[in-house]
Design a protein around this motif. Structure first.
Motif, PDB file in Angstrom:
ATOM      1  N   MET A 130       0.848  -1.187   0.000  1.00  0.00           N
ATOM      2  CA  MET A 130       0.000   0.000   0.000  1.00  0.00           C
ATOM      3  C   MET A 130       0.886   1.241   0.000  1.00  0.00           C
ATOM      4  N   ASN A 131       0.803   2.012  -1.044  1.00  0.00           N
ATOM      5  CA  ASN A 131       1.578   3.243  -1.178  1.00  0.00           C
ATOM      6  C   ASN A 131       0.652   4.447  -1.228  1.00  0.00           C
ATOM      7  N   SER A 132       1.211   5.616  -1.018  1.00  0.00           N
ATOM      8  CA  SER A 132       0.447   6.870  -1.078  1.00  0.00           C
ATOM      9  C   SER A 132      -0.831   6.765  -0.258  1.00  0.00           C
ATOM     10  N   LEU A 133      -0.686   6.310   0.948  1.00  0.00           N
ATOM     11  CA  LEU A 133      -1.853   6.074   1.797  1.00  0.00           C
ATOM     12  C   LEU A 133      -2.581   7.372   2.131  1.00  0.00           C
ATOM     13  N   LYS A 134      -3.892   7.255   2.245  1.00  0.00           N
ATOM     14  CA  LYS A 134      -4.754   8.390   2.560  1.00  0.00           C
ATOM     15  C   LYS A 134      -5.518   8.080   3.842  1.00  0.00           C
ATOM     16  N   PRO A 135      -5.959   9.123   4.542  1.00  0.00           N
ATOM     17  CA  PRO A 135      -6.738   8.873   5.759  1.00  0.00           C
ATOM     18  C   PRO A 135      -7.954   7.977   5.506  1.00  0.00           C
ATOM     19  N   GLU A 136      -8.549   8.079   4.345  1.00  0.00           N
ATOM     20  CA  GLU A 136      -9.726   7.256   4.047  1.00  0.00           C
ATOM     21  C   GLU A 136      -9.382   5.787   3.827  1.00  0.00           C
ATOM     22  N   ASP A 137      -8.105   5.439   3.804  1.00  0.00           N
ATOM     23  CA  ASP A 137      -7.699   4.042   3.731  1.00  0.00           C
ATOM     24  C   ASP A 137      -7.711   3.381   5.115  1.00  0.00           C
ATOM     25  N   SER A 138      -7.907   4.163   6.147  1.00  0.00           N
ATOM     26  CA  SER A 138      -7.926   3.623   7.502  1.00  0.00           C
ATOM     27  C   SER A 138      -9.065   2.630   7.659  1.00  0.00           C
ATOM     28  N   ALA A 139      -8.737   1.448   8.150  1.00  0.00           N
ATOM     29  CA  ALA A 139      -9.725   0.381   8.300  1.00  0.00           C
ATOM     30  C   ALA A 139      -9.032  -0.847   8.878  1.00  0.00           C
ATOM     31  N   VAL A 140      -9.830  -1.837   9.212  1.00  0.00           N
ATOM     32  CA  VAL A 140      -9.287  -3.162   9.489  1.00  0.00           C
ATOM     33  C   VAL A 140      -9.207  -3.895   8.157  1.00  0.00           C
ATOM     34  N   TYR A 141      -8.046  -4.431   7.866  1.00  0.00           N
ATOM     35  CA  TYR A 141      -7.827  -5.138   6.604  1.00  0.00           C
ATOM     36  C   TYR A 141      -7.831  -6.643   6.861  1.00  0.00           C
ATOM     37  N   TYR A 142      -8.571  -7.344   6.016  1.00  0.00           N
ATOM     38  CA  TYR A 142      -8.717  -8.791   6.145  1.00  0.00           C
ATOM     39  C   TYR A 142      -8.223  -9.486   4.884  1.00  0.00           C
ATOM     40  N   CYS A 143      -7.556 -10.607   5.047  1.00  0.00           N
ATOM     41  CA  CYS A 143      -7.308 -11.462   3.890  1.00  0.00           C
ATOM     42  C   CYS A 143      -8.329 -12.591   3.933  1.00  0.00           C
ATOM     43  N   ALA A 144      -8.637 -13.113   2.760  1.00  0.00           N
ATOM     44  CA  ALA A 144      -9.654 -14.135   2.649  1.00  0.00           C
ATOM     45  C   ALA A 144      -9.315 -15.096   1.512  1.00  0.00           C
ATOM     46  N   ALA A 145      -9.777 -16.311   1.660  1.00  0.00           N
ATOM     47  CA  ALA A 145      -9.597 -17.337   0.632  1.00  0.00           C
ATOM     48  C   ALA A 145     -10.953 -17.755   0.091  1.00  0.00           C
ATOM     49  N   GLY A 146     -11.047 -17.847  -1.230  1.00  0.00           N
ATOM     50  CA  GLY A 146     -12.312 -18.238  -1.833  1.00  0.00           C
ATOM     51  C   GLY A 146     -12.304 -18.027  -3.323  1.00  0.00           C
TER      52      GLY A 146
END
Length: 121
Positions: free
Chosen positions: A83-99
């Motif tokens: 993740m580059n050039s991060l913005k305040p609106e990128d703030s969140a809990v990030y999840y990885c998922a398989a499917g």
């Protein structure tokens, strides 16, 4: 059983970078499409990026296109999100998922516990 463990989140200033990783176990990682999703407080879970088992086909959400890159290392059972050039609106809990490959979080079968990303302005 299947386990997905994310790490690499944290606090970063706007314009900065983070690299998230997700280590998979209990599954045939090299045969599975994977995805990254995120959820901010009070908002629905949203698609960030997805990648097929081979890594040949990838997709990213319009909101992160040109800034985020998804990749995988099948030899290490690891999924990455640069993740580059991060913005305040990128703030969140990030999840990885398989499917199944795609942007619909409801179709994914297995989920990690999430890692918090906070971008300060």
């Amino acid at each position: 059983q299947v386990q997905l463990v994310e790490f690499g989140g944290g606090l970063v200033q706007a314009g900065g970078s983070l690299r998230l990783s997700c280590v998979a176990s209990g599954m045939t990682f090299s045969s599975s499409s994977m995805g990254w999703f995120r959820q901010a407080p009070g908002k629905e879970r949203e698609f960030v990026a997805a990648i097929t088992w081979s890594g040949v086909t990838k997709s990213v959400a319009d909101s992160v296109k040109g800034r985020f890159t998804i990749s995988r290392d099948n030899a290490k059972n690891t999924l990455h999100l640069q993740m580059n050039s991060l913005k305040p609106e990128d703030s969140a809990v990030y999840y990885c998922a398989a499917g199944p490959y795609g942007s619909n979080w409801k179709t994914y079968n297995y989920w990690g516990q999430g890692t918090q990303v906070t971008v300060s302005s």
